[in-house]
Scaffold this active site. Structure first.
Site, PDB file in Angstrom:
ATOM      1  N   ASP A  23      -7.214   3.007   1.594  1.00  0.00           N
ATOM      2  CA  ASP A  23      -7.480   3.184   3.044  1.00  0.00           C
ATOM      3  C   ASP A  23      -8.883   2.995   3.652  1.00  0.00           C
ATOM      4  OD1 ASP A  23      -8.798   5.396   2.235  1.00  0.00           O
ATOM      5  OD2 ASP A  23      -7.337   6.896   3.117  1.00  0.00           O
ATOM      6  N   LYS A  29       0.818  -1.251   0.098  1.00  0.00           N
ATOM      7  CA  LYS A  29       0.000  -0.042  -0.012  1.00  0.00           C
ATOM      8  C   LYS A  29       0.997   1.203   0.191  1.00  0.00           C
ATOM      9  CE  LYS A  29      -2.547   1.624   3.486  1.00  0.00           C
ATOM     10  NZ  LYS A  29      -3.641   1.852   4.560  1.00  0.00           N
TER      11      LYS A  29
END
Ligand code: SF4
Length: 210
Positions: free
Chosen positions: A138, A120
């Site tokens: 997120d 990520k």
């Protein structure tokens, strides 16, 4: 909402947030990477508060490895997991100095070899620096995509996997900044602005609420 609504969705978000970009404070690519590392489980606002002072002193990887880890911990102690983050940031800086001549690598494969850099993190870094086609999933993005009905998933990780096939690379490019802001300021966790939302007639969450 489903696949055929993606162009409308992306275009509308673009109009809502025409100047969308990361809200993290940084002055160079190295500081951006550090800010992204720090932002795990913490708000950008909190990270920026610390870094507006901190980054004045720490501009390049060498600055970090010259000082004691304990001192860094003290600087960033208002950020969650500051112990782990401080230790891993210093390890990352040492690798950047010894193996990369202080130039941040630009591939996911190389980035994730650095301590505390997850996929990520790498995707966010590449999306911001190279405009690479990645969406930063997120908690906000995970919530929005589930509410609208694009995905039906339980965790951000699951959402991330799902959209990599569901959305095209072009969709990812269009959405990577705007989607985060939409979740942060419009489709918020506690009080989504459903009544004024242009997507409400197509939104699974809104229809269920009615
Ligand atoms: S209608 Fe409400 S829940 Fe659906 S996307 Fe808009 S703000 Fe979010």
């Amino acid at each position: 909402m489903n696949k055929k609504d993606i162009p409308f969705f992306a275009e509308t978000l673009n109009k809502m947030f025409p100047d969308a970009k990361t809200e993290l404070y940084y002055n160079n690519e190295f500081q951006l990477l550090i800010a992204i590392l720090m932002s795990a489980q913490t708000t950008d606002k909190q990270v920026n508060k610390v870094n507006k002072i901190f980054f004045e002193k720490f501009k390049i990887p060498e600055d970090w490895i010259k000082i004691w880890v304990e001192k860094i911990k003290n600087y960033i102690k208002s950020i969650s997991f500051f112990n782990n983050k401080s230790e891993n940031i210093v390890k990352t800086c040492k690798i950047l100095v010894s193996e990369y001549n202080c130039i941040i690598p630009k591939t996911i494969e190389e980035l994730i070899k650095l301590p505390w850099v997850w996929i990520k993190t790498a995707k966010v870094f590449l999306a911001v620096t190279l405009d690479a086609p990645y969406i930063w999933v997120d908690t906000h993005v995970h919530r929005v995509l589930n509410r609208l009905g694009f995905v039906k998933t339980k965790t951000p990780l699951e959402t991330d996997k799902k959209i990599s096939n569901y959305f095209t690379k072009q969709d990812h490019s269009k959405l990577h900044n705007t989607l985060v802001l939409f979740g942060r300021y419009h489709c918020t966790a506690r009080k989504p602005k459903c009544e004024t939302c242009v997507f409400k007639e197509k939104c699974k969450y809104f229809k269920n609420k009615k």
